[in-house]
Design a protein around this motif. Sequence first.
Motif, PDB file in Angstrom:
ATOM      1  N   GLN A 261       6.431   6.422  -1.041  1.00 50.09           N
ATOM      2  CA  GLN A 261       6.693   5.389   0.262  1.00 50.09           C
ATOM      3  C   GLN A 261       5.600   4.439   0.507  1.00 50.09           C
ATOM      4  O   GLN A 261       4.334   4.554   0.236  1.00 50.09           O
ATOM      5  N   SER A 262       6.145   3.272   0.897  1.00 46.66           N
ATOM      6  CA  SER A 262       5.185   2.059   1.239  1.00 46.66           C
ATOM      7  C   SER A 262       4.766   2.420   2.673  1.00 46.66           C
ATOM      8  O   SER A 262       5.323   2.890   3.643  1.00 46.66           O
ATOM      9  N   LEU A 263       3.310   2.308   2.626  1.00 48.08           N
ATOM     10  CA  LEU A 263       2.456   2.607   3.950  1.00 48.08           C
ATOM     11  C   LEU A 263       2.483   1.535   4.825  1.00 48.08           C
ATOM     12  O   LEU A 263       2.432   1.436   6.131  1.00 48.08           O
ATOM     13  N   SER A 264       2.229   0.345   4.254  1.00 48.80           N
ATOM     14  CA  SER A 264       1.934  -0.996   4.798  1.00 48.80           C
ATOM     15  C   SER A 264       1.970  -1.884   3.817  1.00 48.80           C
ATOM     16  O   SER A 264       1.897  -1.531   2.484  1.00 48.80           O
ATOM     17  N   SER A 265       1.964  -3.290   4.288  1.00 49.65           N
ATOM     18  CA  SER A 265       1.864  -4.461   3.605  1.00 49.65           C
ATOM     19  C   SER A 265       0.405  -5.406   3.595  1.00 49.65           C
ATOM     20  O   SER A 265       0.328  -5.355   4.902  1.00 49.65           O
ATOM     21  N   LEU A 266      -0.232  -5.162   2.706  1.00 48.37           N
ATOM     22  CA  LEU A 266      -1.351  -5.983   2.847  1.00 48.37           C
ATOM     23  C   LEU A 266      -1.568  -7.571   2.527  1.00 48.37           C
ATOM     24  O   LEU A 266      -1.111  -7.792   1.167  1.00 48.37           O
ATOM     25  N   PRO A 267      -1.699  -8.178   3.195  1.00 47.30           N
ATOM     26  CA  PRO A 267      -1.661  -9.824   2.944  1.00 47.30           C
ATOM     27  C   PRO A 267      -3.263 -10.282   1.986  1.00 47.30           C
ATOM     28  O   PRO A 267      -4.068  -9.338   1.921  1.00 47.30           O
ATOM     29  N   ARG A 268      -2.943 -11.272   1.720  1.00 52.62           N
ATOM     30  CA  ARG A 268      -3.793 -12.043   0.654  1.00 52.62           C
ATOM     31  C   ARG A 268      -5.265 -11.892   1.328  1.00 52.62           C
ATOM     32  O   ARG A 268      -5.193 -12.507   2.565  1.00 52.62           O
ATOM     33  N   GLY A 269      -6.610 -11.446   0.903  1.00 50.32           N
ATOM     34  CA  GLY A 269      -7.766 -11.732   1.222  1.00 50.32           C
ATOM     35  C   GLY A 269      -8.107 -10.648   2.182  1.00 50.32           C
ATOM     36  O   GLY A 269      -9.298 -10.433   2.722  1.00 50.32           O
ATOM     37  N   ALA A 270      -7.187  -9.413   2.189  1.00 45.01           N
ATOM     38  CA  ALA A 270      -7.418  -8.249   2.995  1.00 45.01           C
ATOM     39  C   ALA A 270      -8.716  -7.724   2.516  1.00 45.01           C
ATOM     40  O   ALA A 270      -8.597  -7.472   1.366  1.00 45.01           O
ATOM     41  N   GLU A 271      -9.504  -7.245   3.370  1.00 49.83           N
ATOM     42  CA  GLU A 271     -10.933  -6.380   2.732  1.00 49.83           C
ATOM     43  C   GLU A 271     -10.406  -4.961   2.537  1.00 49.83           C
ATOM     44  O   GLU A 271      -9.944  -4.310   3.255  1.00 49.83           O
ATOM     45  N   ILE A 272     -10.881  -4.489   1.156  1.00 51.66           N
ATOM     46  CA  ILE A 272     -10.564  -3.239   0.908  1.00 51.66           C
ATOM     47  C   ILE A 272     -11.773  -2.561   0.161  1.00 51.66           C
ATOM     48  O   ILE A 272     -12.723  -3.246  -0.304  1.00 51.66           O
TER      49      ILE A 272
ATOM     50  N   LEU B 259       0.864  -1.154  -0.146  1.00 52.22           N
ATOM     51  CA  LEU B 259      -0.076   0.030  -0.007  1.00 52.22           C
ATOM     52  C   LEU B 259       0.809   1.306   0.089  1.00 52.22           C
ATOM     53  O   LEU B 259       1.616   1.265   1.036  1.00 52.22           O
ATOM     54  N   ARG B 260       0.499   1.967  -1.406  1.00 55.03           N
ATOM     55  CA  ARG B 260       1.559   3.238  -1.335  1.00 55.03           C
ATOM     56  C   ARG B 260       1.073   4.364  -1.154  1.00 55.03           C
ATOM     57  O   ARG B 260       0.027   4.693  -1.259  1.00 55.03           O
ATOM     58  N   ALA B 261       1.839   5.407  -0.851  1.00 58.20           N
ATOM     59  CA  ALA B 261       1.231   6.915  -0.689  1.00 58.20           C
ATOM     60  C   ALA B 261       0.795   7.579  -1.931  1.00 58.20           C
ATOM     61  O   ALA B 261       0.435   8.634  -2.071  1.00 58.20           O
ATOM     62  N   GLY B 262       1.010   6.952  -3.123  1.00 57.63           N
ATOM     63  CA  GLY B 262       0.884   7.558  -4.281  1.00 57.63           C
ATOM     64  C   GLY B 262       0.780   6.475  -5.558  1.00 57.63           C
ATOM     65  O   GLY B 262       1.411   5.388  -5.066  1.00 57.63           O
ATOM     66  N   PRO B 263       0.400   6.770  -6.779  1.00 55.26           N
ATOM     67  CA  PRO B 263       0.203   5.734  -7.811  1.00 55.26           C
ATOM     68  C   PRO B 263       1.473   5.539  -8.405  1.00 55.26           C
ATOM     69  O   PRO B 263       1.806   6.089  -9.601  1.00 55.26           O
TER      70      PRO B 263
END
Length: 323
Positions: free
Chosen positions: A280-291, A271-275
């Motif tokens: 900068q990377s904000l966090s890492s999201l695992p498989r199946g994370a709801e968004i 998850l990044r702060a821009g396209p």
Amino acid sequence: MALLLASGLLLSACGGAPEPTTGPTPETTPAPTPEPTPESTPEPTPEPTPEPTPEPTPEPTLSPAEYAARGFKSSEDGLYWKLKDGALTISGVGEMGGYNAYDGGAYSPWYDARQEITSLVIEEGVSSVGDGAFAGCEGLKSAALPKGLVSIGRYAFSHCFGLTGVELPKSLRVIEKGAFYSCWNLSEVSFPGTEEQWDAIYIEEGNEALPSPFGAEPASVESAELIPPEPESEGGAGDAAAAGTDELLTATDEELSNASPAYIASEQAELRAGPGTQYQSLSSLPRGAEIEVLAFTGDGWAKIRHEGRIGYVYHEDVSFSEP
């Protein structure tokens, strides 16, 4: 008087006065013969260096019926593909089509079977790798690209987390944006050309995971400097927003009203702060994370919200059905 006359007669009778005696005539010393001057050997005229002859485009060696008999399927770009025991083979002559589904394009013919692919061989005659052609092939471990191939399209191998080795030809001229994005396990690059030929390849941004076969970063890589994050608040709820990206990390009313529930489809998404990978990377999201998907940017990224935090993930990380 008579006496002098008698003496003269006597001398006449004896043959006259003797001739004076001379010494031997000295021999004439011949002038030295000059040695012949050696003729200068003309230097050979160098032959002109012939210009390299471009390799002819291979002619198709098989007919469509013969490809079909060998288990190949045809694609809309005129090429042929076959997936057997995890090995994907692509054959034919010409450019590979672009499969940029994130920008309104089509999915690749092998997209539904992408998780089965472990190796890739593109045969000689194919001159390019299309946009997004192998994006999300997480089990792909090796890729061999053919002699004569000149370009690798945008996000062609992005999110191929298992990719460890790739063979690139010296005919390669362009590696487009994000072609090897997030291929962090890629450690072996085989390239038969010289270091100068490697440096001449134009490598666009988003290919930081691609190592140089010569042990140094290629000079043509456009390395975008990461934007440093702002410190989080004491409670940890503050956005780890990159400086200058407040607008990027704010959702409009229209985006919020049109938000669509979705999931993270890859094993891990940044998850990044821009396209873009320069953010900068904000966090890492695992498989199946709801968004929630707020928008697609049109350049390969999705603007999402996860647990109240807005950020961007690569479009291939998003699925609208639960993985």
